[in-house]
Write a protein that holds these residues in place. Structure first.
Motif, mmCIF file in Angstrom:
data_model
loop_
_atom_site.group_PDB
_atom_site.id
_atom_site.type_symbol
_atom_site.label_atom_id
_atom_site.label_comp_id
_atom_site.label_asym_id
_atom_site.label_seq_id
_atom_site.Cartn_x
_atom_site.Cartn_y
_atom_site.Cartn_z
ATOM 1 N N ALA A 64 0.833 -1.206 0.000
ATOM 2 C CA ALA A 64 0.000 0.000 0.000
ATOM 3 C C ALA A 64 0.868 1.257 0.000
ATOM 4 C CB ALA A 64 -0.919 -0.002 1.217
ATOM 5 N N ILE A 65 1.931 1.261 0.818
ATOM 6 C CA ILE A 65 2.832 2.418 0.856
ATOM 7 C C ILE A 65 3.507 2.616 -0.490
ATOM 8 C CG2 ILE A 65 4.960 3.326 1.863
ATOM 9 C CD1 ILE A 65 4.134 1.997 4.495
ATOM 10 N N GLU A 66 3.926 1.497 -1.094
ATOM 11 C CA GLU A 66 4.581 1.579 -2.402
ATOM 12 C C GLU A 66 3.653 2.210 -3.440
ATOM 13 O OE1 GLU A 66 7.201 -1.362 -5.311
ATOM 14 O OE2 GLU A 66 5.939 -2.215 -3.753
ATOM 15 N N GLU A 67 2.364 1.848 -3.382
ATOM 16 C CA GLU A 67 1.391 2.401 -4.322
ATOM 17 C C GLU A 67 1.067 3.859 -4.028
ATOM 18 O OE1 GLU A 67 -3.382 1.835 -5.305
ATOM 19 O OE2 GLU A 67 -2.219 0.099 -4.627
ATOM 20 N N LEU A 68 1.022 4.215 -2.732
ATOM 21 C CA LEU A 68 0.529 5.533 -2.340
ATOM 22 C C LEU A 68 1.605 6.617 -2.276
ATOM 23 C CD1 LEU A 68 -1.848 4.311 0.484
ATOM 24 C CD2 LEU A 68 -2.573 5.397 -1.653
ATOM 25 N N SER A 69 2.849 6.237 -2.085
ATOM 26 C CA SER A 69 3.913 7.238 -1.935
ATOM 27 C C SER A 69 3.965 8.254 -3.065
ATOM 28 C CB SER A 69 5.270 6.546 -1.786
ATOM 29 O OG SER A 69 5.353 5.886 -0.540
ATOM 30 N N PRO A 70 3.836 7.848 -4.337
ATOM 31 C CA PRO A 70 3.870 8.853 -5.414
ATOM 32 C C PRO A 70 2.631 9.749 -5.440
ATOM 33 C CG PRO A 70 4.357 6.637 -6.244
ATOM 34 C CD PRO A 70 3.766 6.478 -4.880
ATOM 35 N N ILE A 71 1.546 9.279 -4.805
ATOM 36 C CA ILE A 71 0.286 10.025 -4.833
ATOM 37 C C ILE A 71 0.205 11.006 -3.655
ATOM 38 C CG2 ILE A 71 -2.235 9.824 -4.730
ATOM 39 C CD1 ILE A 71 -1.846 6.952 -5.891
ATOM 40 N N SER A 72 0.519 10.500 -2.468
ATOM 41 C CA SER A 72 0.484 11.321 -1.258
ATOM 42 C C SER A 72 1.925 11.585 -0.826
ATOM 43 C CB SER A 72 -0.302 10.589 -0.150
ATOM 44 O OG SER A 72 -0.549 11.427 0.941
ATOM 45 N N ARG A 73 2.564 12.488 -1.541
ATOM 46 C CA ARG A 73 4.017 12.638 -1.423
ATOM 47 C C ARG A 73 4.491 13.171 -0.091
ATOM 48 N NH1 ARG A 73 5.276 16.250 -6.459
ATOM 49 N NH2 ARG A 73 3.234 17.065 -5.888
ATOM 50 N N ASN A 74 3.645 13.883 0.639
ATOM 51 C CA ASN A 74 4.073 14.454 1.913
ATOM 52 C C ASN A 74 3.697 13.606 3.118
ATOM 53 O OD1 ASN A 74 5.468 17.021 1.418
ATOM 54 N ND2 ASN A 74 3.585 17.535 0.356
ATOM 55 N N HIS A 137 -0.063 18.328 -0.911
ATOM 56 C CA HIS A 137 -0.829 17.078 -0.963
ATOM 57 C C HIS A 137 -1.747 17.154 -2.172
ATOM 58 C CE1 HIS A 137 0.411 15.300 2.711
ATOM 59 N NE2 HIS A 137 -0.158 16.173 3.513
ATOM 60 N N ASN A 138 -1.551 16.243 -3.126
ATOM 61 C CA ASN A 138 -2.460 16.197 -4.263
ATOM 62 C C ASN A 138 -2.644 17.581 -4.888
ATOM 63 O OD1 ASN A 138 -4.120 14.781 -6.024
ATOM 64 N ND2 ASN A 138 -5.968 15.314 -4.874
ATOM 65 N N ASP A 139 -1.502 18.319 -5.021
ATOM 66 C CA ASP A 139 -1.478 19.660 -5.595
ATOM 67 C C ASP A 139 -2.194 20.698 -4.749
ATOM 68 O OD1 ASP A 139 -0.032 18.719 -7.754
ATOM 69 O OD2 ASP A 139 -1.843 18.213 -8.868
ATOM 70 N N GLN A 140 -2.481 20.359 -3.480
ATOM 71 C CA GLN A 140 -3.050 21.337 -2.560
ATOM 72 C C GLN A 140 -1.939 21.843 -1.653
ATOM 73 O OE1 GLN A 140 -6.215 22.482 -2.507
ATOM 74 N NE2 GLN A 140 -6.535 21.286 -4.345
#
Length: 248
Positions: A64-74, A137-140
């Motif tokens: 899950a971390i491997e999948e999410l790290s590029p998405i939720s970068r912070n 986060h997600n461009d926010q």
């Protein structure tokens, strides 16, 4: 400060909540019990910190971390596991996790890890201007001032037994006392001085019931140079003097 607990054992999640309640930070906590639910929640809330069990139904915490790290970068990842095999730890380190904690989680170790993680988050918010675009986060964009206030609360919680005030905390955070005071008041509704005083008085309220301890000893160990000043503050908050409280 958004924090996610991902663990399939409800008792573990409850235990972690109890430990986090001892940290003087207002965490917005979300709980999930499966790797699949973790993926969905991270994509929804983009947590600042995620405590993740390695083995969960659905997909593993590491996957899950491997999948999410590029998405939720912070998001700062902290691994929880009942397994101490080196390979798990090595995989976690490759994913850039902050720490790898074995279950049952030691309360002091978890608090230290959370404190270090908050230090990392706060240091990122004080990066060079050219780096600020990376912290989102997600461009926010992050609310930088709010994280500064959270970090000030951590420093206050760590140092309130010392004779410290706004100036010393501002110096540790490498900002001006006036700016810190202004931001703290804006985001919490109370002054940093009042926040420190409340931490000290709550600790005094607990310590004064210890057998054989004097009011002067409590006053001194909490950074007060004047027992009379300490007694006045205690009376204002609790409605009776420290010595009367000891007798109650």
């Amino acid at each position: 400060m958004k924090l996610l607990i991902a663990d399939d054992e409800q008792l573990v999640r409850f235990s972690i909540r109890d430990i986090l309640a001892e940290i003087p930070i207002a965490f917005d906590i979300t709980e999930v019990g499966t790797g699949t639910a973790m993926v969905e929640e991270v994509k929804r809330i983009f947590p600042d910190i995620a405590l993740v069990d390695i083995r969960m139904p659905g997909i593993s915490g590491l996957k899950a971390i491997e999948e999410l790290s590029p998405i939720s970068r912070n998001t700062k990842w902290i691994i929880l596991s009942g397994y101490s095999e080196f390979e798990y730890g090595r995989s976690a380190l490759r994913l850039g996790v902050i720490d790898y904690l074995l279950k049952p989680v030691d309360p002091e170790e978890l608090k230290k890890t959370i404190g270090r993680t908050l230090d990392i988050i706060a240091s990122e918010t004080r990066g060079e201007p050219g780096e600020l675009a990376l912290h989102k986060h997600n461009d926010q964009p992050r609310d930088m001032p709010e994280l500064l206030v959270r970090h000030a609360q951590i420093v206050a919680g760590r140092r309130f037994c010392e004779a410290v005030g706004v100036a010393q905390i501002a110096a540790e955070l490498k900002i001006t006392p006036n700016y810190l005071s202004s931001m703290f008041k804006k985001y919490t509704g109370e002054s940093l001085t009042a926040y420190l005083t409340n931490l000290r008085l709550e600790e005094a309220h607990r310590r004064l019931k210890e057998p054989g301890i004097s009011v002067k000893e409590v006053s001194s160990c909490l950074g007060y140079t004047s027992s009379r000043h300490f007694a006045r503050l205690f009376r204002e908050k609790y409605g009776l003097s420290p010595s009367d409280y000891q007798l109650s």
